[in-house]
Design an enzyme around this catalytic site. Structure first.
Site, short mmCIF file in Angstrom:
data_model
loop_
_atom_site.label_atom_id
_atom_site.label_comp_id
_atom_site.label_asym_id
_atom_site.label_seq_id
_atom_site.Cartn_x
_atom_site.Cartn_y
_atom_site.Cartn_z
N ARG A 57 0.80 -1.22 0.00
CA ARG A 57 0.00 0.00 0.00
C ARG A 57 0.83 1.27 0.00
O ARG A 57 0.55 2.21 -0.75
CB ARG A 57 -0.91 0.04 1.24
CG ARG A 57 -2.18 -0.68 1.09
CD ARG A 57 -2.60 -1.27 2.41
NE ARG A 57 -1.72 -2.38 2.73
CZ ARG A 57 -1.96 -3.64 2.38
NH1 ARG A 57 -3.08 -3.94 1.80
NH2 ARG A 57 -1.10 -4.60 2.64
N LYS A 83 26.76 -4.87 -4.07
CA LYS A 83 28.21 -4.87 -4.34
C LYS A 83 28.98 -4.23 -3.17
O LYS A 83 30.18 -4.02 -3.26
CB LYS A 83 28.52 -4.06 -5.60
CG LYS A 83 27.87 -4.59 -6.86
CD LYS A 83 28.34 -3.69 -8.02
CE LYS A 83 27.55 -3.91 -9.27
NZ LYS A 83 27.78 -2.82 -10.24
N ARG A 86 11.61 3.84 2.47
CA ARG A 86 11.21 2.97 3.59
C ARG A 86 12.38 2.05 3.88
O ARG A 86 12.85 1.34 2.99
CB ARG A 86 10.00 2.15 3.21
CG ARG A 86 9.81 0.97 4.13
CD ARG A 86 8.54 0.23 3.88
NE ARG A 86 7.40 0.98 4.35
CZ ARG A 86 6.20 0.43 4.57
NH1 ARG A 86 6.00 -0.84 4.38
NH2 ARG A 86 5.21 1.17 5.00
N HIS A 105 6.16 6.43 11.10
CA HIS A 105 5.52 6.24 9.80
C HIS A 105 4.59 7.44 9.59
O HIS A 105 3.37 7.33 9.65
CB HIS A 105 4.73 4.92 9.81
CG HIS A 105 4.36 4.41 8.45
ND1 HIS A 105 4.44 5.17 7.31
CD2 HIS A 105 3.90 3.19 8.05
CE1 HIS A 105 4.05 4.44 6.27
NE2 HIS A 105 3.71 3.24 6.70
C1 NCD Z 1 2.37 -0.69 8.27
C2 NCD Z 1 3.88 -0.61 8.32
O1 NCD Z 1 4.56 -0.92 7.34
O2 NCD Z 1 4.36 -0.16 9.34
N1 NCD Z 1 1.85 -0.95 6.99
C3 NCD Z 1 1.60 0.10 6.14
O3 NCD Z 1 2.45 0.92 5.89
N2 NCD Z 1 0.37 0.20 5.64
C4 NCD Z 1 1.82 -1.64 9.27
C5 NCD Z 1 2.25 -3.09 9.21
O4 NCD Z 1 3.08 -3.49 8.42
O5 NCD Z 1 1.70 -3.83 10.03
#
Ligand code: NCD
Length: 358
Positions: free
Chosen positions: A89, A118, A139, A172
């Site tokens: 997502r 590498k 991420r 997040h």
């Molecule tokens: C979350 C995450 O990656 O922290 N997911 C997301 O971004 N929608 C929650 C999860 O992975 O449980």
């Protein structure tokens, strides 16, 4: 105006999160983030501005004329999606947000096929992206890497913005933005996001979405927070310390059913066993009472909503999916709109979008 070029990394790193906020702002556009790293960068006014912008984009995207206008805005910019942790997502909604605004995109999702394999450091890889792209959406499992790169890039000849799409167990921020947008939309015609009870349930110890959303909720009047989890997975002290400092009412509990009856929103999360220190430690915790099913649905008030950042496992039974109070599908779509708003704002296009057709 504080700038990241005026502070050394060690000094910046040591600052409390709220004190970092001015350093991450866009020097040219007042009260607007340049790098988005923490929930602590967003106050009520900024959250409401973002929600208004997301609403506007959502309506404009419905017509060909509006969609074409949006697509023209950032067609001269390119975004890099660097996701070294699994994602569906967050990756796709950022990608869709870029498409809505006309940005072209590149991505690295598997470092086994990039130069990191590498032996290149993540820092060098990210600096490389900044040579080709104008925005880095990242991420990573490393706490603090997004922050370090924001400082590095701001102090380089290519100061491109960093958007944190999930860092380690700690933050997040864009998920919290879409969660707030969902809450604002859900309660818009029911008296607004104030005087509410929000219950968090599941792995509150390691879920980064909980940490970010719990903080953002402190921007709204009289929002009580209830944390329901097995003792081993209860919310960490750094989260409740902020609530205590801000005078926010909160309770910890292990009784989901009792909490549900008093909740306006129930925010379910999955067990984050990828962070287990010894193999199978999560599997030994009894999580059977921390699931939302048909019984909990009966107890949820008529105006209450069920949320989940997704992905889910079995913590929300599929029999809840068609209930009008199940907000998790709409929550996911809201992510695309609020991320579009954030990217448009980062590049200074808020006014142009808000004035379209006026
Ligand atoms: C979350 C995450 O990656 O922290 N997911 C997301 O971004 N929608 C929650 C999860 O992975 O449980």
């Amino acid at each position: 105006m504080a700038r990241l070029t005026e502070i050394g990394w060690e000094e910046f790193e040591r600052l409390p999160l709220e004190a970092k906020k001015p350093y991450l702002a866009n020097g040219d556009i007042p009260d607007t983030p340049f790098h988005t790293l923490f929930a602590q960068q967003f106050d009520r006014a900024l959250l409401e501005r973002l929600a208004r912008l997301a609403n506007r984009i959502r309506f404009m995207a419905k017509s060909k004329e509006g969609a074409m206008y949006l697509k023209s805005l950032l067609c001269h910019k390119r975004a890099m999606l660097y996701f070294s942790q699994p994602s569906s997502r967050t990756f796709l909604s950022h990608l869709a947000a870029c498409q809505i605004l006309g940005l072209t995109t590149g991505s690295v999702r598997d470092t086994a096929i990039s130069s990191e394999f590498k032996g290149e450091s993540k820092e060098d890889s990210i600096r490389t992206f900044s040579s080709y792209f104008d925005l880095i959406i990242m991420r990573t499992p490393e706490k603090g890497l997004a922050e370090k790169m924001a400082w590095e890039l701001s102090n380089s000849s290519r100061p491109v913005p960093i958007l944190n799409a999930g860092s380690g167990k700690d933050q997040h921020p864009t998920q919290a933005l879409l969660d707030i947008y969902t809450l604002l939309r859900s309660f818009e015609s029911k008296g607004g996001l104030k005087n509410r009870t929000v219950t968090f349930c599941g792995d509150l110890m390691r879920g980064r979405t909980v940490r970010s959303l719990s903080y953002l909720l402190t921007n709204f009047e009289n929002i009580r927070q209830v944390f329901v989890a097995p003792p081993q997975l209860q919310v960490p002290d750094d989260v409740t310390a902020i609530l205590a400092e801000k005078g926010v009412e909160f309770t910890k509990s292990d009784n989901l059913r009792e909490a549900v009856t008093l909740s306006d929103a129930v925010y379910m999360t999955r067990i984050q066993d990828e962070w287990d220190e010894s193999k199978g430690e999560s599997a030994r915790i009894d999580t059977s009472r921390f699931k939302f099913g048909a019984e909990e649905l009966k107890l949820l008030p008529a105006d209450g909503i069920i949320m989940h950042p997704l992905p889910r496992r079995d913590e929300i039974a599929t029999c809840c999916d068609h209930d009008p109070r199940a907000m998790y599908w709409r929550q996911m779509r809201n992510g695309m709109w609020i991320r579009s708003a954030l990217i448009a704002m980062t590049f200074g296009f808020e006014r142009q979008i808000m004035c379209f057709g006026a």
